[in-house]
Design a protein around this motif. Structure first.
Motif, PDB file in Angstrom:
ATOM      1  N   ALA A 151      49.320  40.970 -13.816  1.00  0.00           N
ATOM      2  CA  ALA A 151      48.337  41.354 -12.803  1.00  0.00           C
ATOM      3  C   ALA A 151      46.915  41.238 -13.348  1.00  0.00           C
ATOM      4  O   ALA A 151      45.992  40.835 -12.627  1.00  0.00           O
ATOM      5  CB  ALA A 151      48.610  42.779 -12.325  1.00  0.00           C
ATOM      6  N   VAL A 152      46.726  41.579 -14.627  1.00  0.00           N
ATOM      7  CA  VAL A 152      45.400  41.439 -15.254  1.00  0.00           C
ATOM      8  C   VAL A 152      44.991  39.975 -15.264  1.00  0.00           C
ATOM      9  O   VAL A 152      43.842  39.625 -14.944  1.00  0.00           O
ATOM     10  CB  VAL A 152      45.413  42.029 -16.681  1.00  0.00           C
ATOM     11  N   VAL A 153      45.918  39.093 -15.617  1.00  0.00           N
ATOM     12  CA  VAL A 153      45.622  37.658 -15.613  1.00  0.00           C
ATOM     13  C   VAL A 153      45.216  37.204 -14.211  1.00  0.00           C
ATOM     14  O   VAL A 153      44.242  36.455 -14.037  1.00  0.00           O
ATOM     15  CB  VAL A 153      46.830  36.854 -16.129  1.00  0.00           C
ATOM     16  N   ARG A 154      45.934  37.658 -13.198  1.00  0.00           N
ATOM     17  CA  ARG A 154      45.606  37.274 -11.811  1.00  0.00           C
ATOM     18  C   ARG A 154      44.235  37.791 -11.409  1.00  0.00           C
ATOM     19  O   ARG A 154      43.442  37.072 -10.780  1.00  0.00           O
ATOM     20  CB  ARG A 154      46.673  37.796 -10.845  1.00  0.00           C
ATOM     21  N   ASP A 155      43.929  39.029 -11.767  1.00  0.00           N
ATOM     22  CA  ASP A 155      42.640  39.604 -11.395  1.00  0.00           C
ATOM     23  C   ASP A 155      41.485  38.895 -12.107  1.00  0.00           C
ATOM     24  O   ASP A 155      40.412  38.699 -11.522  1.00  0.00           O
ATOM     25  CB  ASP A 155      42.613  41.105 -11.709  1.00  0.00           C
ATOM     26  N   LEU A 156      41.696  38.508 -13.347  1.00  0.00           N
ATOM     27  CA  LEU A 156      40.663  37.763 -14.063  1.00  0.00           C
ATOM     28  C   LEU A 156      40.468  36.380 -13.443  1.00  0.00           C
ATOM     29  O   LEU A 156      39.339  35.890 -13.324  1.00  0.00           O
ATOM     30  CB  LEU A 156      41.026  37.643 -15.538  1.00  0.00           C
ATOM     31  N   ALA A 157      41.565  35.754 -13.036  1.00  0.00           N
ATOM     32  CA  ALA A 157      41.458  34.455 -12.366  1.00  0.00           C
ATOM     33  C   ALA A 157      40.678  34.589 -11.058  1.00  0.00           C
ATOM     34  O   ALA A 157      39.846  33.733 -10.725  1.00  0.00           O
ATOM     35  CB  ALA A 157      42.846  33.879 -12.111  1.00  0.00           C
ATOM     36  N   ALA A 158      40.934  35.670 -10.324  1.00  0.00           N
ATOM     37  CA  ALA A 158      40.206  35.904  -9.073  1.00  0.00           C
ATOM     38  C   ALA A 158      38.719  36.125  -9.330  1.00  0.00           C
ATOM     39  O   ALA A 158      37.884  35.856  -8.451  1.00  0.00           O
ATOM     40  CB  ALA A 158      40.797  37.105  -8.343  1.00  0.00           C
TER      41      ALA A 158
END
Length: 347
Positions: free
Chosen positions: A317-324
């Motif tokens: 989820a952290v990876v996804r939020d950073l990508a966003a």
């Protein structure tokens, strides 16, 4: 014996009028960085800044740094407008890893002789970095010192002060074996490794600043002067939400020397080198310089600008939020039992 003419400060190499003129040129830039808590104007002996009124248990976090020998590339290219951003962003990242947001910044420019427009270019970069990071350029110093610097060269350094609530300080104590390491990509060398990079590019490869950089888009100057990224906008929301247990800014010493600074006793960081493709700029430097792998990982960031330690269940989820938030991020490793060191595996 004939009388010698009287001396003046200008004759000795210091032009006070030129310094005053340069300061007129930067005044508007400095004012453009003011925040609601900025209490002083440019020209005061000291800068005044109010601790934000909503702070409950404020802890001030301060850091001082310079741009290093990246400045040599700026001198060669005649480009002075970006190194100020490098300076601010580097300092912002250095206090961000302890959970702090920047409040204000102070800069220092030392030159042998004030050249028209150069100080203004330098300060424009500092001011741009301050505006982007929401901190005030509270003051600084421009010192003209004949015989101290080679003609056309200068030094640039700065000090940042930020704030974090005492119960939100990131100090790595929460890190545990089993935690995941999320890497956040750099966009190049940032501000480290330039003494080695310059030897490879200019001496070994024989390139000039206007030549094309192999396997990259743009000239040598374009590639080597890419602005050191700030990670404040993308990482601070995760810090505020309590989702990061430790954060390392990958500067001089690379992953090998910086990550252990945040590890508690009994923990080591294992990186899986197969989890990312090292950017081409580093591959070229390694090949053309004949640099050993371990030396590369100590001299350069190798494509990792920040390393965040997070609970393993939240890593994806952290990876996804950073990508966003516009970052390139990935799970690059894990925390394992060990002696506060870094293990590089998988290559």
């Amino acid at each position: 014996m004939s009388e010698q003419p009287g001396l003046s400060y200008a004759a000795a190499g210091v032009d006070i009028d030129a310094a005053h003129q340069a300061m007129k040129g930067v005044a508007a830039m400095v004012r453009s960085t003011a925040t609601p808590d900025t209490l002083s104007e440019l020209g005061s002996f000291g800068g005044l800044y109010r601790v934000p009124r909503d702070a409950k248990q404020p802890v001030l976090v301060a850091s001082t740094d310079g741009v290093g020998t990246k400045l040599k590339v700026a001198f060669m290219a005649g480009r002075h407008g970006t190194v100020g951003e490098d300076l601010v962003n580097h300092c912002v990242n250095d206090i961000l890893v302890q959970g702090a947001k920047p409040l204000f910044f102070l800069d220092y420019v030392g030159v042998g002789k004030l050249e028209p427009g150069v100080v203004e270019e330098l300060v424009s970069g500092v001011a741009r970095g301050c505006r982007a990071n929401g901190c005030a350029l509270l003051g600084g110093e421009t010192a003209e010192m004949p015989d101290m610097y080679t003609a056309g060269e200068y030094d640039l350094a700065g000090t940042i002060v930020g704030m974090v609530e005492e119960d939100r300080v990131l100090d790595g104590r929460a890190i545990r074996p089993g935690d995941a390491i999320v890497a956040v990509a750099s966009n190049g060398l940032h501000t480290n490794g330039y003494s080695l990079a310059r030897r490879i590019v200019f001496d070994r490869m024989g390139l000039g600043v206007d030549d094309a950089f192999p396997e990259e888009e743009g000239s040598v100057a374009d590639v080597l002067l890419r602005v050191h990224k700030s990670y404040l906008r993308s990482l601070y929301p995760l810090i505020e939400a309590g989702r990061i247990r430790g954060l390392a800014h990958i500067t001089g010493g690379g992953l090998v020397d910086n990550v252990p600074r945040i590890l508690p006793d009994g923990a080591a960081a294992r990186f899986d080198l197969s989890s990312w493709t090292v950017p081409s700029v580093f591959r070229v430097l390694r090949r053309e310089g004949g640099v050993a792998r371990d030396e590369m990982f100590r001299a350069f960031n190798m494509g990792v600008g920040m390393a965040a330690v997070v609970p393993a269940p939240d890593a994806d989820a952290v990876v996804r939020d950073l990508a966003a938030a516009g970052e390139t991020a990935w799970i690059a490793g894990e925390i394992v039992p060990g002696a506060r060191d870094v293990i590089l595996s998988g290559e």
